[in-house]
Each structure stands twice: as C-alpha cells, then as structure tokens.
Design a protein around this motif. Structure first.
Motif, PDB file in Angstrom:
ATOM      1  N   VAL A   1       1.024  -1.245   0.101  1.00 47.48           N
ATOM      2  CA  VAL A   1       0.039  -0.003  -0.045  1.00 47.48           C
ATOM      3  C   VAL A   1       0.855   1.228   0.097  1.00 47.48           C
ATOM      4  CG1 VAL A   1      -0.451  -0.024   2.242  1.00 47.48           C
ATOM      5  CG2 VAL A   1      -2.089   1.134   0.990  1.00 47.48           C
ATOM      6  N   VAL A   2       0.510   2.246  -0.849  1.00 45.97           N
ATOM      7  CA  VAL A   2       1.422   3.492  -0.984  1.00 45.97           C
ATOM      8  C   VAL A   2       0.514   4.588  -1.064  1.00 45.97           C
ATOM      9  CG1 VAL A   2       3.387   2.098  -2.311  1.00 45.97           C
ATOM     10  CG2 VAL A   2       1.330   3.199  -3.516  1.00 45.97           C
ATOM     11  N   ALA A   3       0.819   5.773  -0.754  1.00 42.66           N
ATOM     12  CA  ALA A   3       0.309   7.094  -0.438  1.00 42.66           C
ATOM     13  C   ALA A   3      -0.267   7.352  -1.812  1.00 42.66           C
ATOM     14  CB  ALA A   3       0.977   7.874   0.123  1.00 42.66           C
ATOM     15  N   ASP A   4       0.572   7.258  -3.059  1.00 37.90           N
ATOM     16  CA  ASP A   4       0.217   7.615  -4.386  1.00 37.90           C
ATOM     17  C   ASP A   4       0.698   6.568  -5.198  1.00 37.90           C
ATOM     18  OD1 ASP A   4       0.478   9.112  -6.641  1.00 37.90           O
ATOM     19  OD2 ASP A   4       0.488  11.008  -5.766  1.00 37.90           O
ATOM     20  N   THR A   5      -0.063   5.779  -5.977  1.00 37.34           N
ATOM     21  CA  THR A   5       0.390   5.023  -7.024  1.00 37.34           C
ATOM     22  C   THR A   5       1.208   5.695  -8.253  1.00 37.34           C
ATOM     23  OG1 THR A   5      -1.323   3.701  -6.467  1.00 37.34           O
ATOM     24  CG2 THR A   5      -0.429   3.044  -8.503  1.00 37.34           C
TER      25      THR A   5
ATOM     26  N   GLU B   1     -12.487   3.824 -11.383  1.00 33.59           N
ATOM     27  CA  GLU B   1     -13.802   4.136 -10.415  1.00 33.59           C
ATOM     28  C   GLU B   1     -14.184   2.849  -9.665  1.00 33.59           C
ATOM     29  OE1 GLU B   1     -17.407   3.730 -13.651  1.00 33.59           O
ATOM     30  OE2 GLU B   1     -16.086   5.235 -14.205  1.00 33.59           O
ATOM     31  N   HIS B   2     -13.807   1.640 -10.161  1.00 29.47           N
ATOM     32  CA  HIS B   2     -14.236   0.354  -9.521  1.00 29.47           C
ATOM     33  C   HIS B   2     -13.351  -0.278  -8.610  1.00 29.47           C
ATOM     34  CE1 HIS B   2     -17.365   0.540 -12.601  1.00 29.47           C
ATOM     35  NE2 HIS B   2     -16.600   0.770 -13.583  1.00 29.47           N
ATOM     36  N   GLY B   3     -12.412   0.184  -8.160  1.00 27.35           N
ATOM     37  CA  GLY B   3     -11.463  -0.272  -7.250  1.00 27.35           C
ATOM     38  C   GLY B   3     -10.224   0.710  -7.085  1.00 27.35           C
ATOM     39  N   PRO B   4      -9.524   0.307  -6.314  1.00 22.45           N
ATOM     40  CA  PRO B   4      -8.166   1.012  -6.137  1.00 22.45           C
ATOM     41  C   PRO B   4      -7.153   1.444  -7.298  1.00 22.45           C
ATOM     42  CG  PRO B   4      -7.604  -0.953  -5.349  1.00 22.45           C
ATOM     43  CD  PRO B   4      -9.143  -1.199  -5.842  1.00 22.45           C
ATOM     44  N   ASP B   5      -6.319   2.541  -7.060  1.00 23.27           N
ATOM     45  CA  ASP B   5      -5.439   2.679  -8.214  1.00 23.27           C
ATOM     46  C   ASP B   5      -4.335   1.614  -7.786  1.00 23.27           C
ATOM     47  OD1 ASP B   5      -6.728   4.997  -8.898  1.00 23.27           O
ATOM     48  OD2 ASP B   5      -5.595   6.510  -8.070  1.00 23.27           O
TER      49      ASP B   5
ATOM     50  N   GLY C   1       3.129  -5.669  -6.815  1.00 19.19           N
ATOM     51  CA  GLY C   1       2.286  -4.663  -6.987  1.00 19.19           C
ATOM     52  C   GLY C   1       2.369  -3.555  -6.023  1.00 19.19           C
ATOM     53  N   VAL C   2       1.919  -2.499  -6.312  1.00 17.23           N
ATOM     54  CA  VAL C   2       1.671  -1.116  -5.479  1.00 17.23           C
ATOM     55  C   VAL C   2       0.163  -0.869  -5.570  1.00 17.23           C
ATOM     56  CG1 VAL C   2       4.004  -0.467  -5.194  1.00 17.23           C
ATOM     57  CG2 VAL C   2       2.571   0.555  -7.198  1.00 17.23           C
ATOM     58  N   PHE C   3      -0.246  -0.305  -4.617  1.00 18.59           N
ATOM     59  CA  PHE C   3      -1.794   0.166  -4.918  1.00 18.59           C
ATOM     60  C   PHE C   3      -2.181   1.311  -3.748  1.00 18.59           C
ATOM     61  CE2 PHE C   3      -2.528  -2.862  -1.523  1.00 18.59           C
ATOM     62  CZ  PHE C   3      -3.594  -2.499  -0.879  1.00 18.59           C
ATOM     63  N   THR C   4      -2.967   2.210  -4.219  1.00 16.52           N
ATOM     64  CA  THR C   4      -3.505   3.113  -3.047  1.00 16.52           C
ATOM     65  C   THR C   4      -5.142   2.950  -2.880  1.00 16.52           C
ATOM     66  OG1 THR C   4      -1.808   4.865  -4.000  1.00 16.52           O
ATOM     67  CG2 THR C   4      -3.839   6.008  -2.596  1.00 16.52           C
ATOM     68  N   PRO C   5      -5.388   2.712  -1.674  1.00 15.32           N
ATOM     69  CA  PRO C   5      -6.836   2.628  -1.397  1.00 15.32           C
ATOM     70  C   PRO C   5      -8.002   3.534  -1.969  1.00 15.32           C
ATOM     71  CG  PRO C   5      -5.405   1.989   0.625  1.00 15.32           C
ATOM     72  CD  PRO C   5      -4.768   2.895  -0.408  1.00 15.32           C
ATOM     73  N   PRO C   6      -8.955   3.148  -2.266  1.00 13.17           N
ATOM     74  CA  PRO C   6      -9.979   4.303  -2.540  1.00 13.17           C
ATOM     75  C   PRO C   6     -10.112   5.212  -1.517  1.00 13.17           C
ATOM     76  CG  PRO C   6     -10.754   2.070  -3.051  1.00 13.17           C
ATOM     77  CD  PRO C   6      -9.538   1.804  -2.131  1.00 13.17           C
ATOM     78  N   GLY C   7      -9.994   6.538  -1.924  1.00 11.61           N
ATOM     79  CA  GLY C   7     -10.288   7.609  -1.010  1.00 11.61           C
ATOM     80  C   GLY C   7      -9.130   7.825  -0.033  1.00 11.61           C
ATOM     81  N   ALA C   8      -7.992   7.360  -0.402  1.00 17.55           N
ATOM     82  CA  ALA C   8      -6.612   7.669   0.339  1.00 17.55           C
ATOM     83  C   ALA C   8      -6.203   8.996  -0.089  1.00 17.55           C
ATOM     84  CB  ALA C   8      -5.696   6.433   0.338  1.00 17.55           C
ATOM     85  N   ALA C   9      -5.780   9.663   0.719  1.00 20.46           N
ATOM     86  CA  ALA C   9      -5.464  10.934   0.443  1.00 20.46           C
ATOM     87  C   ALA C   9      -3.767  11.027   0.040  1.00 20.46           C
ATOM     88  CB  ALA C   9      -5.445  12.157   1.491  1.00 20.46           C
ATOM     89  N   ALA C  10      -3.311  11.515  -0.985  1.00 19.39           N
ATOM     90  CA  ALA C  10      -1.973  11.501  -1.361  1.00 19.39           C
ATOM     91  C   ALA C  10      -1.047  11.893  -0.210  1.00 19.39           C
ATOM     92  CB  ALA C  10      -1.667  12.232  -2.673  1.00 19.39           C
ATOM     93  N   GLY C  11       0.088  11.287   0.208  1.00 17.54           N
ATOM     94  CA  GLY C  11       0.930  11.631   1.134  1.00 17.54           C
ATOM     95  C   GLY C  11       0.506  11.386   2.619  1.00 17.54           C
ATOM     96  N   ALA C  12      -0.528  10.719   2.474  1.00 12.60           N
ATOM     97  CA  ALA C  12      -1.241   9.958   4.189  1.00 12.60           C
ATOM     98  C   ALA C  12      -0.212   9.102   4.520  1.00 12.60           C
ATOM     99  CB  ALA C  12      -2.466   9.622   3.782  1.00 12.60           C
TER     100      ALA C  12
END
Length: 128
Positions: A74-78, A100-104, A117-128
């Motif tokens: 999990v990353v802050a920004d894919t 629109e259907h899942g995480p970046d 893989g790397v991914f950013t959960p839906p709704g996660a703010a960049a840099g969080a």
C-alpha cells in the motif's frame, strides 16, 4: 499502513485448480468479490481458517495476464510510486489509475525483474 505489504494476489487461467490446491494445502476458502463480478472480472477473495491473515485474492486471468503469485504494498500515491520505481531502475508493467471500480494500482518489476504490486486504497489522500 503506508509502505507495508497489505495484499497478495494469485493469478491463474485455472482458478478452480488453484482453489483446490491452496484449499487443500492451507485450508483456504474462496468467495466471489461482488464488486469485481459486477464489472465482469472473476476475482475471488481468500479466507483463512481461524483468522484474517494477510488479505488476498485469486484472479481468474483467462490467460490475458501471466500467472503469478505476488505481494502488493500500500502506497500513498500510485503514480508517484511508479515514477519512483522507474527512477530506481525498475519497470512499470501495468498501471490502472483513476479506476472508478477499485483502488489505483500497478504491477511493477524491481531491478532483478521480480514482479510485485503497489496500490492506493480508494479515498486515500496522497501523502497520507
């Protein structure tokens, strides 16, 4: 938590065979991911006897993507993580951002050619 392994995926063109193998080997169970199914993707969530364990899924690739067993971080920004992978000599294999259907997410290779893989959960703010 950012920059930690948070998901794993097994991709195969034989999902029933993989379910049987991992089910008998580890006692794992599999359930259809309804969100993916609504979008025409055969993705199955892994369940564990007696606990949650690391979260994971089984992707029925239909031969469209090479078989793999891969961990995802999990990353802050894919987008930023992909840029960093490339700047360090790695390779971005596939990237889906603005999904629109899942995480970046992205599949990338390290400098040794290992896929992960790397991914950013839906709704996660960049840099969080």
């Amino acid at each position: 938590m950012i920059n930690t392994v948070a998901w794993f995926e097994i991709a195969t063109d034989d999902p029933q065979g993989a379910e049987k193998f991992y089910g008998e080997l580890f006692g794992w169970s599999f359930a259809t991911d309804e969100g993916s199914a609504k979008n025409g993707m055969d993705y199955r969530l892994v369940g564990y006897p007696g606990g949650d364990g690391p979260r994971g899924g089984l992707y029925a690739s239909g031969g469209a993507f090479p078989g793999h067993a891969v961990f995802s971080v999990v990353v802050a920004d894919t987008e930023a993580a992909c840029a960093r992978v490339e700047s360090l000599g790695g390779e971005v294999v596939r990237k889906v951002v603005g999904n629109e259907h899942g995480p970046d997410f992205a599949y990338v290779r390290d400098v040794s050619g290992n896929l992960f893989g790397v991914f950013t959960p839906p709704g996660a703010a960049a840099g969080a």
